[in-house]
Scaffold this active site. Structure first.
Site, PDB file in Angstrom:
ATOM      1  N   ASP A  14     -10.039   3.048   2.133  1.00 55.12           N
ATOM      2  CA  ASP A  14     -10.222   2.420   3.455  1.00 55.12           C
ATOM      3  C   ASP A  14     -10.926   3.362   4.440  1.00 55.12           C
ATOM      4  O   ASP A  14     -11.921   2.986   5.065  1.00 55.12           O
ATOM      5  CB  ASP A  14      -8.860   2.016   4.042  1.00 55.12           C
ATOM      6  N   LYS A  38       0.800  -1.240   0.000  1.00 57.45           N
ATOM      7  CA  LYS A  38       0.000   0.000   0.000  1.00 57.45           C
ATOM      8  C   LYS A  38       0.833   1.291   0.000  1.00 57.45           C
ATOM      9  O   LYS A  38       0.413   2.288  -0.577  1.00 57.45           O
ATOM     10  CB  LYS A  38      -0.951   0.016   1.206  1.00 57.45           C
TER      11      LYS A  38
HETATM   12  N1  LIG Z   1     -12.506  -3.978   8.218  1.00 54.93           N
HETATM   13  C1  LIG Z   1     -11.613  -3.617   7.330  1.00 54.93           C
HETATM   14  O1  LIG Z   1     -11.939  -3.287   6.179  1.00 54.93           O
HETATM   15  C2  LIG Z   1     -10.167  -3.536   7.712  1.00 54.93           C
HETATM   16  C3  LIG Z   1      -9.287  -2.734   6.949  1.00 54.93           C
HETATM   17  C4  LIG Z   1      -7.938  -2.664   7.341  1.00 54.93           C
HETATM   18  C5  LIG Z   1      -7.494  -3.391   8.435  1.00 54.93           C
HETATM   19  N2  LIG Z   1      -8.372  -4.177   9.137  1.00 54.93           N
HETATM   20  C6  LIG Z   1      -7.914  -4.935  10.306  1.00 54.93           C
HETATM   21  O2  LIG Z   1      -7.319  -4.014  11.208  1.00 54.93           O
HETATM   22  C7  LIG Z   1      -6.275  -4.626  11.949  1.00 54.93           C
HETATM   23  C8  LIG Z   1      -5.037  -3.737  11.910  1.00 54.93           C
HETATM   24  O3  LIG Z   1      -4.564  -3.594  10.584  1.00 54.93           O
HETATM   25  P1  LIG Z   1      -3.344  -2.598  10.236  1.00 54.93           P
HETATM   26  O4  LIG Z   1      -3.122  -2.712   8.786  1.00 54.93           O
HETATM   27  O5  LIG Z   1      -3.542  -1.263  10.857  1.00 54.93           O
HETATM   28  O6  LIG Z   1      -2.110  -3.315  11.022  1.00 54.93           O
HETATM   29  P2  LIG Z   1      -0.758  -2.660  11.526  1.00 54.93           P
HETATM   30  O7  LIG Z   1      -0.364  -1.480  10.702  1.00 54.93           O
HETATM   31  O8  LIG Z   1       0.209  -3.794  11.660  1.00 54.93           O
HETATM   32  O9  LIG Z   1      -1.090  -2.113  13.024  1.00 54.93           O
HETATM   33  C9  LIG Z   1      -1.387  -3.006  14.054  1.00 54.93           C
HETATM   34  C10 LIG Z   1      -1.836  -2.244  15.307  1.00 54.93           C
HETATM   35  O10 LIG Z   1      -2.269  -3.220  16.277  1.00 54.93           O
HETATM   36  C11 LIG Z   1      -1.544  -3.005  17.505  1.00 54.93           C
HETATM   37  N3  LIG Z   1      -1.373  -4.288  18.184  1.00 54.93           N
HETATM   38  C12 LIG Z   1      -1.013  -5.482  17.619  1.00 54.93           C
HETATM   39  N4  LIG Z   1      -0.977  -6.445  18.569  1.00 54.93           N
HETATM   40  C13 LIG Z   1      -1.322  -5.856  19.741  1.00 54.93           C
HETATM   41  C14 LIG Z   1      -1.464  -6.329  21.092  1.00 54.93           C
HETATM   42  N5  LIG Z   1      -1.246  -7.611  21.402  1.00 54.93           N
HETATM   43  N6  LIG Z   1      -1.847  -5.449  22.029  1.00 54.93           N
HETATM   44  C15 LIG Z   1      -2.080  -4.132  21.714  1.00 54.93           C
HETATM   45  N7  LIG Z   1      -1.961  -3.633  20.470  1.00 54.93           N
HETATM   46  C16 LIG Z   1      -1.574  -4.477  19.503  1.00 54.93           C
HETATM   47  C17 LIG Z   1      -0.240  -2.383  17.072  1.00 54.93           C
HETATM   48  O11 LIG Z   1       0.346  -1.732  18.171  1.00 54.93           O
HETATM   49  P3  LIG Z   1       1.939  -1.448  18.224  1.00 54.93           P
HETATM   50  O12 LIG Z   1       2.153  -0.165  17.463  1.00 54.93           O
HETATM   51  O13 LIG Z   1       2.236  -1.333  19.667  1.00 54.93           O
HETATM   52  O14 LIG Z   1       2.634  -2.625  17.581  1.00 54.93           O
HETATM   53  C18 LIG Z   1      -0.730  -1.422  15.971  1.00 54.93           C
HETATM   54  O15 LIG Z   1      -1.301  -0.273  16.551  1.00 54.93           O
HETATM   55  C19 LIG Z   1      -6.097  -6.011  11.323  1.00 54.93           C
HETATM   56  O16 LIG Z   1      -6.761  -6.945  12.136  1.00 54.93           O
HETATM   57  C20 LIG Z   1      -6.782  -5.911   9.980  1.00 54.93           C
HETATM   58  O17 LIG Z   1      -7.324  -7.151   9.544  1.00 54.93           O
HETATM   59  C21 LIG Z   1      -9.693  -4.248   8.806  1.00 54.93           C
END
Ligand SMILES: NC(=O)c1ccc[n+]([C@@H]2O[C@H](COP(=O)([O-])OP(=O)(O)OC[C@H]3O[C@@H](n4cnc5c(N)ncnc54)[C@H](OP(=O)(O)O)[C@@H]3O)[C@@H](O)[C@H]2O)c1
Length: 285
Positions: free
Chosen positions: A107, A71
């Site tokens: 998004d 992305k």
């Molecule tokens: N519904 C939809 O259309 C949609 C669209 C996009 C994403 N999503 C979902 O959103 C989620 C995040 O996606 P992303 O692309 O933003 O991922 P990302 O960039 O990897 O960010 C992950 C986030 O989760 C936090 N995190 C991970 N494990 C954790 C834990 N054990 N305790 C507390 N915080 C934790 C991370 O915190 P740190 O900074 O501390 O590591 C960070 O803030 C995924 O599950 C994805 O499937 C859904």
């Protein structure tokens, strides 16, 4: 679906790609509407991204979605990107206009559309808490700020990521009152009282885990939106329901970001109800 010489090609570029629900969602809708389009999954390794983007031009592919890990990196290979994608710093949709590749990010807008259509919620005048500071949080924050939210707080496990996010956007949206908070319940208890919408953008919940947020400190009118969609009911949403709060899963965001991409490629309004039913059926199995 019959492929012929006039079939228009769309698809998704990612690595890995086998988990993606987008081919199912878009192909179902193309068929339903009788549109001569097909949506294909392309497993593209990071080192092959430039080549794959050029192929969009050479092979006259109408448009694609991008997912992890492309992305951000894709921007360098595009001819132009729209303002929202530029602010977010990530592109999830490309449109091929006579070999000019234009990048969009649907998004955050998809999230806003879900808030409006699924929950009748507008960010105007509202106080919002975003849990998480990753890629999805960025898109959502920008859309909420563009959508008129006056107060946005971000809390994250790694506090300095939340701080950085806030710093970056404070200058760009001077009318929004931003704050960064450590992800600890004592701090959160003090700010939940005036929160209208709490959004989980972390991946916590995908494996049945919970952040155990102190939801009882929220007003009864508050909405909890968990952008995780697999499982459809995360522990956070269960806890929200037990606390008597409105709870919503990430299926709506997934569907509306897809519907916005669909509109960019076809100029046709997507049947979001069918998209949602198709995905829900697959996720329930
Ligand atoms: N519904 C939809 O259309 C949609 C669209 C996009 C994403 N999503 C979902 O959103 C989620 C995040 O996606 P992303 O692309 O933003 O991922 P990302 O960039 O990897 O960010 C992950 C986030 O989760 C936090 N995190 C991970 N494990 C954790 C834990 N054990 N305790 C507390 N915080 C934790 C991370 O915190 P740190 O900074 O501390 O590591 C960070 O803030 C995924 O599950 C994805 O499937 C859904």
């Amino acid at each position: 679906m019959e492929i012929d010489a006039d079939t228009k090609i769309t698809g998704i570029l990612g690595h890995p790609i086998h988990h993606s629900l987008s081919p199912l969602m878009h192909n179902t809708v193309f068929k339903h509407l009788g549109l001569n389009y097909v949506y294909l999954p392309f497993d593209v390794k990071p080192e092959d991204l430039k080549c794959a983007i050029n192929a969009i031009r050479c092979m006259n592919i109408v448009g694609v979605n991008l997912t992890i890990p492309h992305k951000e990196k894709v921007i360098a290979h595009l001819d132009r990107i729209d303002t929202e994608a530029e602010l977010i710093g990530a592109v999830n949709t490309i449109e091929n206009i006579d070999s000019e590749l234009v990048g969009f990010n649907t998004d955050g807008q998809g999230f806003l559309e879900s808030l409006k259509n699924d929950l009748g919620f507008s960010p105007k005048g509202k106080s919002i808490l975003i849990v998480g500071a990753g890629g999805a949080a960025r898109g959502i924050l920008v859309s909420l700020a563009l959508g008129g939210a006056p107060k946005i707080s971000v809390t994250n496990r790694t506090y300095n990521r939340a701080e950085k996010l806030i710093e970056e956007f404070s200058d760009r949206f001077p009318s929004v009152k931003f704050s960064a908070l450590p992800l600890d319940n004592n701090t959160l208890k003090n700010c939940l009282g005036d929160t209208d919408l709490l959004i989980n953008t972390t991946s916590v919940g995908m494996n049945g885990d919970s952040l155990r947020l102190p939801l009882s400190y929220l007003p009864k009118s508050a909405i909890i939106y968990d952008i995780v969609y697999n499982p459809l009911k995360t522990p956070l949403l269960r806890e929200a329901e037990e606390a008597g709060l409105t709870a919503h899963n990430g299926l709506g965001m997934l569907v509306f970001q897809g519907a916005l991409s669909f509109k960019i490629w076809t100029d046709v309004d997507a049947p979001v109800k069918l998209m949602k039913e198709t995905l829900a059926k697959r996720l329930f199995l």
